[in-house]
Design a protein around this motif. Structure first.
Motif, mmCIF file in Angstrom:
data_model
loop_
_atom_site.group_PDB
_atom_site.id
_atom_site.type_symbol
_atom_site.label_atom_id
_atom_site.label_comp_id
_atom_site.label_asym_id
_atom_site.label_seq_id
_atom_site.Cartn_x
_atom_site.Cartn_y
_atom_site.Cartn_z
ATOM 1 N N PRO A 166 0.789 -1.241 0.000
ATOM 2 C CA PRO A 166 0.000 0.000 0.000
ATOM 3 C C PRO A 166 0.818 1.287 0.000
ATOM 4 N N ARG A 167 2.099 1.235 0.326
ATOM 5 C CA ARG A 167 2.921 2.444 0.390
ATOM 6 C C ARG A 167 3.958 2.562 -0.730
ATOM 7 N N PHE A 168 4.329 1.444 -1.353
ATOM 8 C CA PHE A 168 5.420 1.459 -2.329
ATOM 9 C C PHE A 168 4.969 0.917 -3.681
ATOM 10 N N LYS A 212 20.236 15.703 -39.720
ATOM 11 C CA LYS A 212 20.108 14.253 -39.679
ATOM 12 C C LYS A 212 18.902 13.863 -38.842
ATOM 13 N N SER A 213 18.264 12.765 -39.206
ATOM 14 C CA SER A 213 17.165 12.205 -38.422
ATOM 15 C C SER A 213 17.522 10.773 -38.060
ATOM 16 N N VAL A 214 17.241 10.412 -36.800
ATOM 17 C CA VAL A 214 17.605 9.079 -36.330
ATOM 18 C C VAL A 214 16.439 8.466 -35.564
ATOM 19 N N ASN A 215 16.369 7.122 -35.611
ATOM 20 C CA ASN A 215 15.374 6.368 -34.844
ATOM 21 C C ASN A 215 16.108 5.450 -33.880
ATOM 22 N N GLY A 216 15.453 5.149 -32.754
ATOM 23 C CA GLY A 216 16.065 4.189 -31.850
ATOM 24 C C GLY A 216 15.484 4.231 -30.455
ATOM 25 N N LEU A 217 16.214 3.634 -29.547
ATOM 26 C CA LEU A 217 15.827 3.573 -28.144
ATOM 27 C C LEU A 217 16.376 4.780 -27.400
ATOM 28 N N GLY A 218 15.571 5.363 -26.521
ATOM 29 C CA GLY A 218 16.034 6.455 -25.681
ATOM 30 C C GLY A 218 16.556 5.944 -24.348
ATOM 31 N N ASP A 219 16.709 6.839 -23.395
ATOM 32 C CA ASP A 219 17.186 6.475 -22.062
ATOM 33 C C ASP A 219 16.037 5.892 -21.236
ATOM 34 N N ILE A 220 16.200 4.660 -20.766
ATOM 35 C CA ILE A 220 15.174 3.981 -19.965
ATOM 36 C C ILE A 220 15.163 4.551 -18.547
ATOM 37 N N LEU A 221 13.971 4.712 -18.014
ATOM 38 C CA LEU A 221 13.772 5.219 -16.660
ATOM 39 C C LEU A 221 13.285 4.092 -15.756
ATOM 40 N N ALA A 222 13.904 3.952 -14.577
ATOM 41 C CA ALA A 222 13.457 2.997 -13.560
ATOM 42 C C ALA A 222 13.323 3.747 -12.239
ATOM 43 N N ASN A 223 12.289 3.429 -11.461
ATOM 44 C CA ASN A 223 12.079 4.186 -10.234
ATOM 45 C C ASN A 223 11.364 3.368 -9.168
ATOM 46 N N VAL A 224 11.454 3.860 -7.939
ATOM 47 C CA VAL A 224 10.706 3.353 -6.798
ATOM 48 C C VAL A 224 10.048 4.548 -6.122
ATOM 49 N N THR A 225 8.771 4.394 -5.744
ATOM 50 C CA THR A 225 8.005 5.499 -5.160
ATOM 51 C C THR A 225 7.396 5.086 -3.831
ATOM 52 N N TRP A 226 7.452 6.009 -2.872
ATOM 53 C CA TRP A 226 6.764 5.853 -1.585
ATOM 54 C C TRP A 226 5.718 6.941 -1.472
ATOM 55 N N THR A 227 4.511 6.582 -1.070
ATOM 56 C CA THR A 227 3.441 7.557 -0.913
ATOM 57 C C THR A 227 2.706 7.345 0.399
ATOM 58 N N LEU A 228 2.203 8.453 0.929
ATOM 59 C CA LEU A 228 1.326 8.436 2.096
ATOM 60 C C LEU A 228 0.064 9.172 1.688
ATOM 61 N N PRO A 229 -1.023 8.448 1.376
ATOM 62 C CA PRO A 229 -2.232 9.091 0.859
ATOM 63 C C PRO A 229 -2.814 10.119 1.818
ATOM 64 N N ALA A 230 -3.524 11.085 1.245
ATOM 65 C CA ALA A 230 -4.149 12.153 2.018
ATOM 66 C C ALA A 230 -5.484 11.662 2.564
ATOM 67 N N ALA A 254 7.667 10.429 -1.946
ATOM 68 C CA ALA A 254 9.068 10.552 -2.336
ATOM 69 C C ALA A 254 9.348 9.513 -3.411
ATOM 70 N N LYS A 255 10.246 9.857 -4.308
ATOM 71 C CA LYS A 255 10.556 8.965 -5.429
ATOM 72 C C LYS A 255 12.055 8.986 -5.690
ATOM 73 N N MET A 256 12.592 7.827 -6.078
ATOM 74 C CA MET A 256 13.978 7.730 -6.523
ATOM 75 C C MET A 256 13.979 7.179 -7.939
ATOM 76 N N GLU A 257 14.459 7.985 -8.873
ATOM 77 C CA GLU A 257 14.501 7.593 -10.276
ATOM 78 C C GLU A 257 15.942 7.435 -10.747
ATOM 79 N N PHE A 258 16.120 6.534 -11.700
ATOM 80 C CA PHE A 258 17.407 6.369 -12.363
ATOM 81 C C PHE A 258 17.173 6.387 -13.869
ATOM 82 N N PHE A 259 17.881 7.276 -14.569
ATOM 83 C CA PHE A 259 17.861 7.316 -16.025
ATOM 84 C C PHE A 259 19.083 6.554 -16.514
ATOM 85 N N LEU A 260 18.833 5.483 -17.246
ATOM 86 C CA LEU A 260 19.911 4.617 -17.711
ATOM 87 C C LEU A 260 20.363 5.060 -19.108
ATOM 88 N N PRO A 261 21.670 5.132 -19.378
ATOM 89 C CA PRO A 261 22.164 5.596 -20.683
ATOM 90 C C PRO A 261 22.049 4.510 -21.753
#
Length: 249
Positions: A68-70, A86-104, A112-119
């Motif tokens: 219930p919190r994560f 130039k125009s290019v197609n491909g994969l961008g930077d993947i985002l992974a995260n963990v979130t904690w919430t305390l509902p109102a 609070a959230k911790m995100e990581f952008f992977l190259p």
């Protein structure tokens, strides 16, 4: 006859409960909501309209409830960068995260959230070339009848990656006011303020508007648009996106 009277009584008793369920339905847009979702989000960002520079993305997002919190989430962008050179197609930077919430429950909510952008970008035009850590936190104020507001801060910080690419040290303030209707639609206004600490004095204000609705009990559709609203840092002219979201998987 008595059975019919009991049945009618039970049905009438369920009406207030049904109304309560409708009033408290989660759309997956309030910052303190913690539900499992799968989302497909195509968007276009016009970086320089007169110069013909833009970025088209199809982002696949999934967020899964841990308890219930994560929750944890992953966002995978498939992108196309267009420019006169130039125009290019491909994969961008993947985002992974963990979130904690305390509902109102009554008035205030927190998160609070911790995100990581992977190259992971397959071309330098589609990513930063840096591994980024991005912590953030927010506080939410809930009002009656579906209205809420929130304010939060996020830090983007590069911690490893291509030494030839620029370091990233950006702060983002966000304030939003939203409304979720019991009639299965919502509207949210986001106000973003970015500060580039690597380049002293560079800042940008970006306003954004989002509207959405439920297609059915488990599917939502939305559209949002944003623009460069001010500041001496101009990362884009405008952007527009739509999204299809599956809820409660």
């Amino acid at each position: 006859m008595q059975k019919w009277i009991v049945l009618v009584f039970l049905l009438l008793a369920e009406i207030p409960l049904y109304a309560q369920i409708q009033r408290t339905y989660h759309y997956g847009v309030v910052p303190t909501e913690n539900i499992t979702t799968f989302e497909v989000n195509p968007s276009i960002t016009v970086v320089d309209n007169s110069g013909g520079v833009s970025l088209n993305q199809l982002t696949i997002k999934t967020y899964r409830v841990i308890n219930p919190r994560f929750n944890w989430g992953v966002e995978i962008p498939l992108a196309r960068a267009e420019s006169p050179e130039k125009s290019v197609n491909g994969l961008g930077d993947i985002l992974a995260n963990v979130t904690w919430t305390l509902p109102a429950d009554n008035l205030f909510g927190f998160g609070a959230k911790m995100e990581f952008f992977l190259p992971t970008a397959t071309d330098k035009r589609l990513g930063t070339g840096k591994l980024q850590a991005s912590p953030s936190a927010f506080v939410l104020l809930a009002f009656a009848d579906g209205f809420y507001s929130a304010v939060g801060y996020k830090q983007y910080l590069s911690i490893a990656g291509d030494h030839a690419r620029e370091k990233i040290n950006i702060g983002r303030w966000r304030a939003n006011i939203g409304y979720t209707s019991p009639n299965e639609w919502w509207v949210v206004t986001n106000l973003y303020y970015y500060v580039d600490y690597e380049h002293s004095g560079m800042a940008e204000f970006i306003p954004e508007l989002e509207i959405g609705t439920l297609v059915n009990d488990g599917t939502a559709f939305y559209a949002n648009a944003s623009t460069h609203g001010g500041g001496n840092w101009d990362t884009k002219d405008w952007s527009f996106g739509v999204g299809f979201k599956l809820l409660y998987l």
